[in-house]
Design an enzyme around this catalytic site. Structure first.
Site, short mmCIF file in Angstrom:
data_model
loop_
_atom_site.label_atom_id
_atom_site.label_comp_id
_atom_site.label_asym_id
_atom_site.label_seq_id
_atom_site.Cartn_x
_atom_site.Cartn_y
_atom_site.Cartn_z
CD GLN A 1 1.37 -4.14 9.95
OE1 GLN A 1 1.05 -3.85 11.10
NE2 GLN A 1 2.61 -3.95 9.52
CB VAL A 2 -3.92 -2.98 4.62
CG1 VAL A 2 -4.03 -2.75 3.12
CG2 VAL A 2 -4.87 -4.08 5.05
CB ALA B 1 -2.77 -1.83 12.05
CB ALA B 2 -7.58 -5.00 10.75
CB SER B 3 -8.59 -7.88 14.77
OG SER B 3 -9.32 -8.37 13.68
CG LEU B 4 -7.86 -11.51 12.11
CD1 LEU B 4 -8.59 -12.56 11.29
CD2 LEU B 4 -7.50 -12.05 13.47
CB ILE C 1 -2.59 2.79 4.54
CG1 ILE C 1 -2.95 1.49 3.80
CG2 ILE C 1 -1.51 3.52 3.76
CD1 ILE C 1 -4.37 1.11 3.88
CG ASP D 1 -16.08 -8.84 10.52
OD1 ASP D 1 -16.77 -8.24 11.37
OD2 ASP D 1 -14.84 -8.74 10.46
CE LYS E 1 -6.72 -8.99 5.83
NZ LYS E 1 -8.13 -9.38 5.59
#
Length: 666
Positions: free
Chosen positions: A184-185, A179-182, A177, A333, A199
């Site tokens: 995905q969830v 996708a981030a830099s480090l 649902i 962050d 995650k």
């Protein structure tokens, strides 16, 4: 589907990236995955690996071709993009409104990898720096990055948790649902019924980040050695960032951060921190409570739910102040993807991978600096920068003090849109370049955190005043914190040239009562305890002097009015008119009246409950000791004044030839 792990003899060399691919054997889909390993020291990715710049340097010094390939991989698309902007400008295209170039910038940062994605995420919170067209695209970097294959994610879940996803979770979404830099969830549900966020870390993450950190660190060291005017510890700043990113790649560490964050800040009103499910968490997989919410920057959606977005920003600022100035453990962050407005009107924090720590000396130094900025005490501010390790103790502060005055001249009155943390930071950067400043490593993440949060505040309300929001908390800390550093700061704030500055006390009380944690009874009790202590002797004596001025003003005014009535209305002209209180005495009386008015306006002030509180205070040993000290001081003052007046009277009589106490000769 059959999962196979290549044997050690089939693994790629350590210079090649980890490979995941799908093949077909007799019509069966088979996943072939290299065994996970660190590309630096061949340890398993399931082990916690600290950031070690020396080990990284030795690794890449033996692989110069790999480093050159990465440098060219970054430069080639970057130069192409910059050339495109230059060419568009030559053709008269308005770059700020070109959606095509905005998309290209987002795609460029995505292609360059996690380190550059982090830069784009920071820029996405700065509407005062980035044009709206670009801002809209960069916000997609927070949770709309390209995902990696489900097969890889499911393999990681099995390796980390010891069973396939379908055996661990009752449900798991077919696609990620976010996708981030480090990582995905996925959204899932436990077999016990709780909805969770799952995650999963990106493959090859450590290798990609490590080589970028190595290149940037080498560049920072070269700049520090070649450019003599650069006095900041650029290498130390990068190492601090490297430590945080390596911690962020360890999901066990992130889960521990989340629980510590909850312990320290979970009690704050309207702050929410999700629960960690430890039995479903390991180094590369994190399972936590699912939070339904809306990004703070989606103001229309938040307002449609009847939630005040600006109030939530105020809550976030207050929470950040406690993080930086009270406990020192702070979220480094806080971009919009990590701050959600929940349906019940709370501010939920997510993603606790990048956290940092501010030590007590720096925390107290920051509080003192805020006080000095608000009160225009730039000499005090210059000394704060010495305490905070920005300046060496032997630095000549004479030219720096007026430079601070120029930077902060309008800080109190300007809105965030005109003069904010970012603009002040830019001004300070120019000042630090001109004078012998050195930027300590801890400062970079503090500024990153504040600037990011401030960017969200600007997005919601361009007139949001950071200093106005921060000062009530600082005022409350000054009035209630027992730390010797802050008591000294309070003394320096309230006294100048041994004169009590009542207006400063009024300002502190007005601001402190705006803070939601302000407790009138706590302030009263701690003030009494402090004044009764040895540390409060200086302030106690000065306050007694000021109190006497007020008492004298009241007495003189009463006697003046009484003698005026006798002379003017009754007709007793033989009565000498007593003069009114002096200007100084009257000013002191006016200040005392205003302070009493401020205390009465406090939300905790209740005349009905005040009597038992006063009775309780009167039996307090500290209060009794303070009463005795004040009584003795008043008696000493009264006796000294009586002697002075007697001597003055005798001197007046002697000038008339009639010494006091001697009869006149006939």
């Amino acid at each position: 589907m059959i999962v196979k792990t290549l044997p050690p003899t089939s693994r790629k060399t350590e210079d090649e990236l980890q490979v995941t691919q799908l093949v077909t054997e007799n019509g069966t889909s088979t996943l072939v995955v290299d065994s996970p390993k660190s590309m630096i020291n061949l340890k398993s990715d399931t082990e916690a690996i600290p950031y070690d710049p020396q080990e990284i340097r030795e690794h890449y010094r033996q692989r110069p071709l790999k480093v050159l390939r990465r440098i060219f991989a970054v430069l080639r698309p970057t130069l192409s993009f910059v050339f495109g902007l230059w060419w568009d400008n030559r053709r008269g295209i308005v770059l700020k409104k070109d959606p095509r170039r905005a998309v290209q910038l987002r795609e460029l940062l995505t292609k360059l990898g996690p380190a550059y994605i982090k830069i784009g995420q920071a820029l996405s919170t700065r509407p005062d720096l980035v044009p709206p067209t670009y801002l809209e695209e960069l916000t997609k970097l927070q949770d709309q990055l390209p995902p990696f294959p489900n097969a890889t994610a499911y393999q990681f879940i099995q390796e980390e948790l010891g069973a396939p996803p379908e055996e661990i979770y009752a449900q798991i979404s077919e696609q990620p649902i976010a996708a981030a830099s480090l990582g995905q969830v996925y959204k899932g549900k436990l077999k016990t019924g709780e909805e969770v966020a799952i995650k999963v870390q990106r493959p090859d993450l450590r290798e990609t980040i490590t080589i970028d950190l190595f290149i940037l660190r080498q560049l920072a060291a070269w700049v520090k050695n070649k450019v003599k005017r650069i006095r900041s510890d650029l290498v130390g700043i990068l190492d601090e960032l490297g430590d945080r990113i390596f911690e962020e790649m360890d999901y066990i560490h992130e889960a521990e951060n989340a629980e510590r964050f909850f312990e320290l800040y979970g009690h704050i009103k309207d702050i929410y921190i999700p629960k960690i499910y430890w039995e479903y968490t390991n180094r590369r997989v994190l399972t936590m409570e699912w939070i339904s919410g809306t990004k703070l920057t989606q103001t229309a959606e938040i307002n449609a739910q009847g939630i005040d977005a600006r109030y939530l920003i105020e809550v976030g600022v207050q929470c950040s102040l406690r993080q930086l100035l009270e406990h020192g453990f702070f979220h480094a962050d806080p971009h919009p993807g990590n701050l959600l407005a929940t349906p019940d009107g709370k501010l939920a924090y997510l993603d606790f991978g990048m956290m940092s720590q501010v030590q007590p000396p720096q925390r107290y130094g920051l509080i003192e600096a805020i006080v000095h900025v608000v009160n225009r005490d730039f000499e005090g501010l210059a000394n704060d920068y010495v305490k905070l390790d920005f300046l060496s103790p032997d630095t000549d502060l004479t030219p720096i003090i007026p430079a601070f005055a120029r930077v902060f001249a309008d800080a109190q009155g300007a809105s965030v849109a005109d003069l904010n943390i970012k603009s002040i930071t830019d001004e300070l950067s120019a000042l630090m370049y001109e004078y012998p400043f050195r930027v300590p490593p801890y400062y970079a993440l503090i500024i990153r955190s504040l600037v990011t949060l401030e960017g969200i505040a600007i997005y919601i309300d361009p007139n949001f005043k950071v200093l106005s929001e921060a000062y009530p908390y600082v005022a409350k800390r000054l009035l209630t914190d027992e730390a010797p550093q802050l008591r000294t700061s309070l003394q320096n704030l309230l006294f100048k040239d041994e004169r009590f500055r009542w207006n400063r006390l009024e300002n502190l009380l007005r601001n402190a009562k705006r803070n939601q944690d302000y407790d009138f009874n706590l302030v009263l009790n701690q003030a009494v305890e402090f004044l009764a202590s040895e540390r409060g002797a200086f302030i106690r004596d000065k306050i007694v002097d000021e109190f006497l001025n007020g008492v004298n003003a009241v007495g003189k005014n009463v006697l003046h009015n009484f003698t005026y009535i006798l002379r003017e209305r009754v007709g007793l002209t033989a009565v000498h008119e007593i003069p009114r209180a002096t200007v100084e005495q009257q000013q002191t009386l006016d200040h005392i009246k205003r302070i009493l008015s401020i205390l009465r306006e406090n939300r905790d002030f209740d005349p009905v409950e005040l009597a038992p509180q006063l009775a309780q205070l009167l039996v307090n040993p500290g209060v009794q000791r303070l009463g005795q000290q004040i009584t003795n001081r008043l008696a000493q003052k009264a006796l000294a004044r009586l002697i002075r007046e007697l001597l003055a009277a005798e001197e007046v009589d002697s000038t008339k030839g009639l010494p006091l106490g001697k009869p006149a000769r006939v």
